[in-house]
Design an enzyme around this catalytic site. Structure first.
Site, PDB file in Angstrom:
ATOM      1  N   GLU A   1       0.509  -3.774   7.244  1.00 22.18           N
ATOM      2  CA  GLU A   1       0.285  -2.709   6.270  1.00 22.18           C
ATOM      3  C   GLU A   1       0.048  -1.379   6.978  1.00 22.18           C
ATOM      4  O   GLU A   1      -0.329  -1.345   8.150  1.00 22.18           O
ATOM      5  CB  GLU A   1      -0.945  -3.037   5.416  1.00 22.18           C
ATOM      6  CG  GLU A   1      -0.637  -3.427   3.986  1.00 22.18           C
ATOM      7  CD  GLU A   1      -0.105  -2.288   3.112  1.00 22.18           C
ATOM      8  OE1 GLU A   1       0.487  -1.312   3.612  1.00 22.18           O
ATOM      9  OE2 GLU A   1      -0.283  -2.396   1.893  1.00 22.18           O
ATOM     10  N   ASP A   2       0.247  -0.307   6.241  1.00 19.54           N
ATOM     11  CA  ASP A   2      -0.039   1.013   6.786  1.00 19.54           C
ATOM     12  C   ASP A   2      -1.525   1.346   6.666  1.00 19.54           C
ATOM     13  O   ASP A   2      -2.171   1.721   7.635  1.00 19.54           O
ATOM     14  CB  ASP A   2       0.829   2.091   6.122  1.00 19.54           C
ATOM     15  CG  ASP A   2       0.775   2.052   4.594  1.00 19.54           C
ATOM     16  OD1 ASP A   2       0.137   1.140   4.013  1.00 19.54           O
ATOM     17  OD2 ASP A   2       1.387   2.937   3.965  1.00 19.54           O
TER      18      ASP A   2
ATOM     19  N   ARG B   1       6.254  11.230   5.598  1.00 19.36           N
ATOM     20  CA  ARG B   1       6.354   9.957   6.328  1.00 19.36           C
ATOM     21  C   ARG B   1       6.854  10.165   7.757  1.00 19.36           C
ATOM     22  O   ARG B   1       6.572   9.377   8.649  1.00 19.36           O
ATOM     23  CB  ARG B   1       7.325   9.002   5.614  1.00 19.36           C
ATOM     24  CG  ARG B   1       6.843   8.486   4.277  1.00 19.36           C
ATOM     25  CD  ARG B   1       7.723   7.336   3.839  1.00 19.36           C
ATOM     26  NE  ARG B   1       7.637   7.039   2.418  1.00 19.36           N
ATOM     27  CZ  ARG B   1       6.725   6.244   1.862  1.00 19.36           C
ATOM     28  NH1 ARG B   1       5.808   5.677   2.595  1.00 19.36           N
ATOM     29  NH2 ARG B   1       6.741   6.025   0.562  1.00 19.36           N
TER      30      ARG B   1
ATOM     31  N   PHE C   1      -7.362  12.027   2.274  1.00 20.46           N
ATOM     32  CA  PHE C   1      -5.988  11.609   2.011  1.00 20.46           C
ATOM     33  C   PHE C   1      -5.162  11.760   3.282  1.00 20.46           C
ATOM     34  O   PHE C   1      -5.027  12.844   3.838  1.00 20.46           O
ATOM     35  CB  PHE C   1      -5.362  12.350   0.833  1.00 20.46           C
ATOM     36  CG  PHE C   1      -4.201  11.558   0.302  1.00 20.46           C
ATOM     37  CD1 PHE C   1      -4.415  10.473  -0.543  1.00 20.46           C
ATOM     38  CD2 PHE C   1      -2.908  11.845   0.705  1.00 20.46           C
ATOM     39  CE1 PHE C   1      -3.354   9.696  -0.982  1.00 20.46           C
ATOM     40  CE2 PHE C   1      -1.838  11.072   0.269  1.00 20.46           C
ATOM     41  CZ  PHE C   1      -2.057   9.999  -0.570  1.00 20.46           C
TER      42      PHE C   1
ATOM     43  N   ASP D   1       2.810   8.313   3.187  1.00 21.28           N
ATOM     44  CA  ASP D   1       3.319   9.448   2.400  1.00 21.28           C
ATOM     45  C   ASP D   1       2.297  10.054   1.443  1.00 21.28           C
ATOM     46  O   ASP D   1       1.297   9.444   1.089  1.00 21.28           O
ATOM     47  CB  ASP D   1       4.504   8.991   1.537  1.00 21.28           C
ATOM     48  CG  ASP D   1       4.054   8.110   0.367  1.00 21.28           C
ATOM     49  OD1 ASP D   1       3.325   7.119   0.610  1.00 21.28           O
ATOM     50  OD2 ASP D   1       4.401   8.428  -0.787  1.00 21.28           O
TER      51      ASP D   1
ATOM     52  N   ASP E   1      -6.917   0.595   1.404  1.00 19.57           N
ATOM     53  CA  ASP E   1      -7.775   1.555   0.710  1.00 19.57           C
ATOM     54  C   ASP E   1      -8.668   0.778  -0.266  1.00 19.57           C
ATOM     55  O   ASP E   1      -9.711   0.263   0.120  1.00 19.57           O
ATOM     56  CB  ASP E   1      -6.868   2.575   0.024  1.00 19.57           C
ATOM     57  CG  ASP E   1      -7.606   3.721  -0.617  1.00 19.57           C
ATOM     58  OD1 ASP E   1      -8.782   3.932  -0.302  1.00 19.57           O
ATOM     59  OD2 ASP E   1      -6.998   4.440  -1.438  1.00 19.57           O
TER      60      ASP E   1
ATOM     61  N   LYS F   1       7.111   1.083   1.589  1.00 18.79           N
ATOM     62  CA  LYS F   1       7.781   1.750   2.684  1.00 18.79           C
ATOM     63  C   LYS F   1       6.818   2.159   3.786  1.00 18.79           C
ATOM     64  O   LYS F   1       7.222   2.453   4.906  1.00 18.79           O
ATOM     65  CB  LYS F   1       8.465   3.028   2.148  1.00 18.79           C
ATOM     66  CG  LYS F   1       9.585   2.775   1.203  1.00 18.79           C
ATOM     67  CD  LYS F   1      10.113   4.113   0.658  1.00 18.79           C
ATOM     68  CE  LYS F   1      10.176   4.034  -0.823  1.00 18.79           C
ATOM     69  NZ  LYS F   1      10.471   5.326  -1.466  1.00 18.79           N
ATOM     70  N   GLY F   2       5.528   2.192   3.475  1.00 21.62           N
ATOM     71  CA  GLY F   2       4.545   2.791   4.373  1.00 21.62           C
ATOM     72  C   GLY F   2       4.484   2.219   5.776  1.00 21.62           C
ATOM     73  O   GLY F   2       4.238   2.944   6.735  1.00 21.62           O
TER      74      GLY F   2
ATOM     75  N   LYS G   1      -9.510   2.279   5.347  1.00 21.23           N
ATOM     76  CA  LYS G   1     -10.366   3.295   4.713  1.00 21.23           C
ATOM     77  C   LYS G   1     -11.417   2.547   3.897  1.00 21.23           C
ATOM     78  O   LYS G   1     -11.275   2.356   2.689  1.00 21.23           O
ATOM     79  CB  LYS G   1      -9.499   4.171   3.803  1.00 21.23           C
ATOM     80  CG  LYS G   1     -10.124   5.491   3.426  1.00 21.23           C
ATOM     81  CD  LYS G   1      -9.409   6.115   2.238  1.00 21.23           C
ATOM     82  CE  LYS G   1      -8.103   6.763   2.588  1.00 21.23           C
ATOM     83  NZ  LYS G   1      -7.480   7.415   1.399  1.00 21.23           N
TER      84      LYS G   1
END
Ligand code: IMP
Ligand code: MG
Length: 179
Positions: free
Chosen positions: A98-99, A164, A151, A158, A102, A42-43, A130
């Site tokens: 993508e959001d 979000r 974070f 989220d 990582d 969902k990101g 990141k």
């Protein structure tokens, strides 16, 4: 909700400006190609929605729902596909949106899986990177911003399904997720 944010990294106008720039570059790169924009839910929902409106080309939008985390802040390395693409991608140019990248585990898995479907090409656009916690090499073709090893929440991203809807990108206070 705002009280849980340590600091704002990218404001509404920072995001708008950068996404317009990305859209312009992507528009040039995909001129004349059959493009499918693949948002990873969902990101990347909000980022994808804003980005496609800055891509001035005919294109299709499709979504995948993948889950790499439970309600924690650490990657498990397990990627589950909860919803697959609806379009055939054979001979199409895919732009994965993508959001945040990582560890890189999600993207590595997704890219390999989509390559087996014989697309004409796959590129990756991520709003945030990141790099501090990377475990797999991931080539990012289009990047919004690099972020520190903190974070992050907001603008689609989220913590335990919350935050979000923050219109900006910020750092979540440690006390929120360490209790
Ligand atoms: P990776 O597989 O470790 O690269 O994780 C990618 C996914 O983990 C992203 O699409 C996010 O959903 C989630 N994620 C990674 N870092 C963060 C963060 O700082 N905040 C919220 N979600 C994150
Ligand atoms: Mg995600």
């Amino acid at each position: 909700m705002q009280n849980d944010i340590e600091k704002v990294l990218f404001s509404v106008s920072d995001l708008e400006k950068r996404i317009a720039e990305l859209g312009e570059v992507i528009t040039k790169d995909y001129e004349g190609k059959e493009l499918i924009v693949v948002g990873i839910l969902k990101g990347s929902n909000i980022f994808t929605s804003d980005l496609v409106r800055k891509i001035n080309l005919p294109l299709k939008i499709d979504f995948m729902v993948v889950s790499s985390y439970g309600n924690t802040t650490e990657s498990t390395g397990v990627v589950r596909i909860l919803k697959d693409l609806e379009n055939s991608v054979e001979n199409k140019h895919l732009l994965i949106v993508e959001d945040i990248v990582d560890s890189g585990l999600t993207l590595k898995y997704l890219k390999e899986m989509l390559l087996t479907r014989n697309p004409a090409g796959i590129k990756l656009c991520t709003l945030l990177d990141k790099p501090a916690r990377r475990k797999e090499v991931v080539h990012i073709d289009y990047l919004g911003f690099e972020v520190p090893d903190e974070f992050i929440v907001g603008y689609g991203i989220d913590y335990a399904e919350m935050y979000r809807n923050l219109p900006y990108v910020g750092v979540l206070k440690r006390e929120v997720y360490s209790k």
